[in-house]
Scaffold this active site. Structure first.
Site, PDB file in Angstrom:
ATOM      1  N   ARG A 196      56.817  32.101  57.123  1.00  0.00           N
ATOM      2  CA  ARG A 196      57.063  31.739  55.662  1.00  0.00           C
ATOM      3  C   ARG A 196      56.370  32.819  54.861  1.00  0.00           C
ATOM      4  NH1 ARG A 196      59.148  29.155  51.982  1.00  0.00           N
ATOM      5  NH2 ARG A 196      58.686  26.806  51.617  1.00  0.00           N
ATOM      6  N   LYS A 197      56.515  32.674  53.331  1.00  0.00           N
ATOM      7  CA  LYS A 197      55.979  33.650  52.655  1.00  0.00           C
ATOM      8  C   LYS A 197      54.347  33.777  52.931  1.00  0.00           C
ATOM      9  CE  LYS A 197      55.258  32.319  48.500  1.00  0.00           C
ATOM     10  NZ  LYS A 197      55.191  31.502  47.027  1.00  0.00           N
TER      11      LYS A 197
ATOM     12  N   CYS B  25      55.553  27.306  41.409  1.00  0.00           N
ATOM     13  CA  CYS B  25      55.424  28.782  41.035  1.00  0.00           C
ATOM     14  C   CYS B  25      54.576  28.844  39.847  1.00  0.00           C
ATOM     15  CB  CYS B  25      56.800  29.390  41.060  1.00  0.00           C
ATOM     16  SG  CYS B  25      58.118  28.964  42.274  1.00  0.00           S
ATOM     17  N   GLY B  26      54.686  28.007  38.952  1.00  0.00           N
ATOM     18  CA  GLY B  26      53.684  28.081  37.662  1.00  0.00           C
ATOM     19  C   GLY B  26      52.370  27.703  37.841  1.00  0.00           C
TER      20      GLY B  26
ATOM     21  N   GLY C 197      58.685  23.931  37.024  1.00  0.00           N
ATOM     22  CA  GLY C 197      59.986  23.337  36.883  1.00  0.00           C
ATOM     23  C   GLY C 197      60.287  22.537  38.012  1.00  0.00           C
TER      24      GLY C 197
ATOM     25  N   ARG D 134      63.320  41.240  42.313  1.00  0.00           N
ATOM     26  CA  ARG D 134      61.756  41.219  42.348  1.00  0.00           C
ATOM     27  C   ARG D 134      60.982  42.584  42.745  1.00  0.00           C
ATOM     28  NH1 ARG D 134      59.485  36.282  45.270  1.00  0.00           N
ATOM     29  NH2 ARG D 134      60.334  35.081  43.511  1.00  0.00           N
TER      30      ARG D 134
END
Ligand code: SRM
Ligand code: SF4
Length: 599
Positions: free
Chosen positions: A257-258, A525-526, A520, A142
């Site tokens: 966290r992110k 994430c989408g 998914g 990434r």
């Protein structure tokens, strides 16, 4: 600021070529040179902390939990055991580590706890994600692409990287943070790939795990006739702060966290500020007339909680934006809860501290305490009800130039695509290629008289600027092809459904896109809650011929709104099997709510 030896990151344009200059003196091998003017930034105090913080600085310079008892999830324990950035960046660092891992038989890696954690977790600090579905020792890489801006040379190199791994393995995805992920990479090749990427101005540092992710800005920055703020230099400056060039920034590489940051460029809010942990929204100080930002905090999506960003009730001058981000990030680092991973994003920390305490702590950490009350600044964004559509051909603010918004269905790129895009950008534009959070591509700076020839290029036929209404609005996460967390295949199912319904239905003339967002699994994430229609993968059992069989399906969401009055899509149907049943349900929504009719 930034470390002395840090090289400049990816190039982005501030000096735009005009129609005449694109054939004049600015030309390089790859078209007009794009130069970003560095933005003056007041350096944050990287050591700022408080006596009662849960986290402190180690003699080696990383930041760690002071009380091991607070490490209440496995990732925190891994981080305490050995700091990733320290490990990857000290002495021989990354090269030595990869050498050690590649010379160890694969089975032995997993009998050694340290090595197992390094290959599966710590390498994500370099952007390397171990993908067992692609095979042992295969990685997804990434990148970080501030504001989603690339040049043709970078595109060609990346195409070369994935092409080496063949059609089975080698591919790339445009992501929902206007970024790229490259697939198929082996650990043996990684050191050379990373150092070549650096020489091309790209770093992958801190793009995964508990770090600040790719800084998103307006995909139309600098070319948009309706622009409020050119986000490119700010995205670049914030990235420079986040990664300290190519050295890494240990002050913020061990967050709970992110963390997502975006800079808003126009009234359209293409960046989806409401789902970012920090959103900088252009505003002007009523006192000084200085340009700066209203600050919003705490927006995020997750499997257990989704929440919109809230105003911090603060205005920050442009030059203090990095210092402000640092004040927020270190408050989060030092006080953020480190319990179950589902409860560790910034908004949970704000809840636990209490909004006023959180805000006071952030203000205390600002150099000179220069946070102003938001009421003392005026937003620069004009009112807008509906976001414009980027796909298609549009006039830029520069006379005689146009951008082409190309639809890359579900963001999937195959070997050859990035070279073809680079060639088209060099031949017809300025050599620049941009990415959007909707997983599409923009080629800017095409002189009007060259547009017809551009539209005839094979790659522009493949990634057409004029797709069907549903393919135009399609976004999909990685899904089961590569992602270990996926419950269903996403990209293939998403595209098939969109194409089938585009064939069957006509939409009212002014409908440019209906946004269908697929994920998914519940990590979304989408950005399923952002879609007009959202899909979240789920697998369940149904009875068939007296037996219980596994079925792949989705939970269906409706009603996501974006732009200036955002709203989350809500679940309207659960466990809908993929295939005919889903097609009929989505078709019914499109006919009832979007005026679609059978062709
Ligand atoms: Fe994501 C984890 C892919 C954007 C929420 N995400 C993952 C992992 C790393 C899971 C894994 O174990 O490997 C996926 C990698 C799969 C692969 O091989 O590609 C993954 N996330 C993606 C991408 C590639 C989806 C895409 O196809 O575009 C996006 C990469 C963005 C980038 O360039 O950095 C991506 N992920 C997002 C977003 C959207 C956004 O940022 O606007 C979200 C929701 C928004 C948010 O975070 O607030 C998102 N990803 C998650 C989560 C849940 C986070 C949470 O707070 O609970 C996870 C799981 C985790 O972190 O534990 C996750
Ligand atoms: Fe993987 Fe789930 Fe994210 Fe999709 S939503 S990429 S399946 S983690």
């Amino acid at each position: 600021f930034g470390s002395a030896n840090s090289a400049p990151l990816a190039a982005a344009t501030v000096e735009q070529p005009t129609a005449s200059s694109s054939s004049g003196g600015l030309e390089s091998r790859y078209g007009p040179k794009t130069v970003i003017k560095p933005l003056p930034q007041n350096p944050p105090n990287l050591d700022v902390t408080s006596a009662d913080a849960f986290v402190g600085k180690t003699p080696q310079g990383s930041w760690q939990l002071l009380d091991e008892g607070r490490a209440k999830n496995p990732f925190e324990k891994t981080k305490l055991q050995n700091d990733a950035l320290e490990l990857l960046k000290r002495n021989g660092g990354f090269d030595e580590l990869t050498g050690e891992l590649t010379s160890t038989p694969f089975e032995d890696i997993y009998t050694d706890d340290e090595k197992a954690k390094t290959i599966d977790v710590r390498l994500k600090w370099m952007g390397l994600f171990h993908r067992l579905k692609a095979g042992k020792g295969r990685f997804m890489l990434r990148l970080r692409l501030p504001n989603g801006v690339l040049n043709s040379e970078q595109c060609r190199y990346m195409d070369g990287v994935i092409s080496k791994y063949g059609e089975e393995q080698g591919c790339a995805d445009v992501t929902t943070r206007e970024n790229l992920q490259l697939r198929g990479i082996t650990l043996e090749d990684a050191p050379e790939i990373l150092s070549t990427l650096e020489s091309l101005g790209i770093t992958t540092l801190q793009s995964g795990m508990d770090n600040v992710r790719n800084v998103a800005g307006s995909p139309l920055a600098g070319i948009d006739p309706e622009e409020t703020y050119d986000t490119r230099a700010m995205c670049q400056a914030l990235t420079e702060y986040v990664t300290q060039g190519y050295d890494g920034n240990p002050a913020i590489s061990n967050l709970p966290r992110k963390f997502n940051i975006c800079v808003v460029g126009s009234a359209d809010m293409f960046e989806h500020p409401h789902i970012n942990d920090i959103a900088l929204v252009p505003a002007k100080s009523n006192d000084t007339g200085n340009l700066g930002f209203h600050v919003e905090v705490g927006g995020f999506l997750s499997s257990t909680r989704c929440t919109d960003a809230i105003p911090l009730d603060a205005f920050v001058a442009e030059a203090d934006a990095a210092a402000l981000c640092h004040a927020i990030l270190t408050t989060f680092r030092d006080y953020g809860v480190r319990g179950p991973r589902t409860k560790t994003r910034l908004m949970w920390c704000i809840d636990e501290m209490g909004f006023d305490n959180f805000r006071d702590e952030v203000a205390r950490r600002m150099p000179g305490g220069n946070l102003l009350r938001a009421s003392e600044a005026t937003t620069l964004l004009p009112k807008l009800d509906e976001r414009r559509v980027i796909l298609g051909i549009h006039d830029q603010k520069q006379d005689g130039l146009q951008w082409a918004g190309l639809c890359v269905p579900t963001g999937s790129l195959e070997p050859g695509d990035m070279t073809a895009l680079a060639d088209a950008a060099d031949t017809f534009g300025s050599g620049e290629v941009r990415l959007t959070v909707d997983q599409n591509v923009i080629i800017p700076n095409i002189p009007k008289e060259k547009m017809d020839a551009f539209l005839n290029e094979p790659i522009v036929q493949k990634f057409t600027p004029f797709p069907g209404v549903l393919v135009a609005g399609l976004v999909s996460c990685t899904g089961a092809r590569w992602c270990p967390q996926a419950q269903i295949h996403t990209k293939s199912n998403a595209l098939e459904l969109a194409q089938r319904l585009d064939e069957q239905l006509s939409f009212p003339k002014d409908t440019k896109e209906v946004r269908m967002h697929w994920s998914g699994c519940p990590n979304v994430c989408g950005q399923s809650q952002v879609g007009d229609i959202g899909f979240i993968g789920t697998s369940f059992k149904v009875k068939k011929d007296e037996k219980r069989v596994d079925v792949e399906g989705v939970n269906l969401l409706e009603g996501g709104r974006i732009c200036q009055a955002p709203a989350e899509a809500q679940v309207v149907d659960k466990k809908v099997p993929l295939g005919d049943e889903l097609e009929q349900k989505v078709k019914a929504i499109l006919m009832e709510k979007y005026g679609a009719v059978e062709k």
